[in-house]
Write an enzyme that holds these catalytic residues in place. Structure first.
Site, short mmCIF file in Angstrom:
data_model
loop_
_atom_site.label_atom_id
_atom_site.label_comp_id
_atom_site.label_asym_id
_atom_site.label_seq_id
_atom_site.Cartn_x
_atom_site.Cartn_y
_atom_site.Cartn_z
N LYS A 100 39.02 55.39 37.61
CA LYS A 100 40.17 54.48 36.72
C LYS A 100 40.05 54.57 35.00
O LYS A 100 40.70 54.39 34.13
CB LYS A 100 41.02 54.03 37.31
CG LYS A 100 41.66 54.59 38.52
CD LYS A 100 42.82 55.36 39.03
CE LYS A 100 43.49 55.15 40.05
NZ LYS A 100 44.85 55.98 40.44
N GLU A 122 51.75 50.58 36.30
CA GLU A 122 51.52 49.94 37.70
C GLU A 122 49.99 50.25 38.31
O GLU A 122 49.38 50.61 37.78
CB GLU A 122 53.22 51.51 38.88
CG GLU A 122 51.92 52.87 38.81
CD GLU A 122 51.75 53.80 37.76
OE1 GLU A 122 52.12 53.65 36.60
OE2 GLU A 122 50.60 53.87 37.68
N SER A 387 35.56 58.04 44.79
CA SER A 387 35.83 57.47 43.50
C SER A 387 35.86 56.60 43.59
O SER A 387 35.92 55.82 41.84
CB SER A 387 37.72 58.52 43.33
OG SER A 387 37.33 57.65 44.99
C1 PLP Z 1 38.90 54.50 44.64
C2 PLP Z 1 40.59 54.63 44.57
N1 PLP Z 1 40.25 56.32 44.42
C3 PLP Z 1 41.10 57.17 44.83
C4 PLP Z 1 42.49 56.69 44.24
C5 PLP Z 1 43.45 57.84 43.99
O1 PLP Z 1 44.23 57.69 42.93
P1 PLP Z 1 43.71 59.73 42.46
O2 PLP Z 1 44.34 60.74 43.34
O3 PLP Z 1 44.61 59.25 41.31
O4 PLP Z 1 42.24 59.45 41.65
C6 PLP Z 1 42.70 55.36 44.62
C7 PLP Z 1 44.22 54.84 43.42
O5 PLP Z 1 44.11 53.70 43.06
C8 PLP Z 1 41.39 54.45 43.91
O6 PLP Z 1 41.48 53.19 43.53
#
Ligand code: PLP
Length: 414
Positions: A100, A122, A387
């Site tokens: 993020k 948010e 992620s």
């Molecule tokens: C670690 C992590 N991966 C994935 C996501 C999913 O979000 P996005 O689809 O925007 O990557 C989030 C959302 O809070 C997250 O914290």
């Protein structure tokens, strides 16, 4: 159906000037907000080609965020599963523990350029909130983060982090009190002070230009990963996959691979089952609709109202998906699969135990897909966007599942 050969000039043409990816996207807003979003669009178009902006963002990524994050070969986990090799793009090692921050630092820099005084957003799992609060502290801006009451309880460590970084955490108390309601409340908050504030959407969703801005800032993930993977193995991966909530980590990873001969898979949360309110698999069960100012695939009732959603991963708990993903599915370039809570939790415990990496529950969905894929292959490779890290999840997971012995046993017995 489009193949990778059709994607050479893709970035130049998508989105179009109205913010559409094919039939998805757009800027569907109350009239009073349109000038604010147009101002953001114009400012972004100016700075995204400006050498000073680009150099400053590069410096921040290197010195503050710790980029590039590595690609890691999961040798123990791969050999446990068979012959297909699993690799991770380690966004969990990005400062604040998730991808993020990649778009938050860009959005913070954009806010400075626009002379805004406050960042508003948010958050679901709290990762975007923490990342934005970090950007606000870095750039000396005020920060309001809207979060569903349910998620405030579930993601307590991230709430504390946001507060320590100086952000106001404002509970969303209506409806299911999760991510969708947090977005509703953040929009309302922004409407009251859009002249001095900027809304920094937490994913590749929302009205134009945000799906494009977030994608562009996140695309560093795939650009790095492609180079790193080639350097490590001499090849491209056979498959690339990522979890899809709104779709920011996934689009960031996928973009660099769209024009390459690589299979691309987005992984959605199937939660507890296929019934209404048991999952948040928008691609699998949704149809075209409008939510939060953009057209995309939406889980909706017969009146077009968003249906209740659920996932064990707070960050995947959203009834829609970024418009670019809707387009990429429609043209057949990206495949979307769904993984349930138990499969994600098994992946969570396997990565912890076999590789010494505790993943975020969101990222565990992508990993669960990779595990299933690897078990069915006799060769090849799959690159997963890890992620985020799982520190935010451990209290909740430990209380619910202990140290995961039943998942590990089930896996061994399969
Ligand atoms: C670690 C992590 N991966 C994935 C996501 C999913 O979000 P996005 O689809 O925007 O990557 C989030 C959302 O809070 C997250 O914290």
């Amino acid at each position: 159906m489009k193949t990778y050969r059709d994607f050479d000039n893709y970035l130049k043409n998508f989105p179009d000037e109205k913010g559409y990816f094919g039939e998805y996207g757009g800027m569907i807003l109350p009239p009073e907000l349109v000038p604010a979003f147009k101002e953001i669009t114009q400012a972004y178009q100016k700075i995204c080609n400006n050498a000073r902006f680009i150099n400053e963002l590069r410096r921040i990524r290197k010195e503050f965020q710790g980029r590039p994050t590595p690609v890691y070969h999961c040798e123990r986990l791969s050999s446990l599963l068979g012959k297909c090799q699993i690799y991770l793009k380690r966004e969990d090692l990005n400062h604040t523990g998730a991808h993020k921050l990649n778009h938050c630092m860009g959005e913070g820099l954009l806010a400075k350029f626009l002379d805004k005084k406050k960042l508003i957003a948010e958050t679901g799992a709290g990762q975007h909130g923490v990342a934005l609060a970090t950007a606000a502290a870095y750039f000396g801006l005020a920060c309001d983060i809207y979060m569903g009451e349910v998620d405030i309880k579930k993601q307590h460590p991230n709430v504390i982090r946001m507060k320590m970084l100086g952000a106001n955490v404002i509970p969303a108390t209506h409806g299911l009190k999760t991510l969708k309601e947090a977005v509703d409340a953040a929009f309302e908050g922004y409407l009251k002070e859009y002249e001095d504030a900027i809304y920094c959407i937490g994913s590749a969703v929302g009205p134009h230009p945000f799906p494009m801005i977030v994608r562009d800032f996140q695309s560093v993930v795939g650009i790095e990963a492609k180079e790193q993977f080639k350097e490590m193995t001499g090849n491209l991966p056979d498959v690339v996959c990522a979890a899809v909530g709104g779709g920011s980590n996934a689009i960031g990873m996928f973009e660099a691979f769209l024009s390459e001969p690589v299979d691309i898979v987005g992984v959605e949360p199937l939660g507890k089952g296929e019934g209404v309110g048991e999952h948040a698999a928008s691609m699998k069960f949704g149809k075209k609709g409008v939510l939060h100012g953009f057209e995309s695939i939406l889980l909706q009732d017969e009146n077009g109202e968003p249906l209740p959603v659920y996932s064990i991963a707070s960050g995947l708990d959203y009834p829609s998906v970024g418009p670019e993903h809707a387009y990429l599915r429609q043209c057949g370039r990206v495949k979307y699969e769904a993984v349930n809570d138990d499969e994600a939790m098994q992946a969570f415990f396997l990565l912890s135990r076999y590789e010494g990496i505790i993943p975020a529950i969101e990222s565990s969905h992508a990993l669960a897909y990779a595990i299933k894929h690897a078990r069915n292959q006799n060769s090849g490779s799959i690159l997963v966007n890890l992620s985020g890290r799982g520190d935010k999840d451990i209290d909740y997971v430990y209380e619910k599942y202990g140290t995961g012995e039943q998942f590990l046993k089930e896996f061994i017995n399969k």
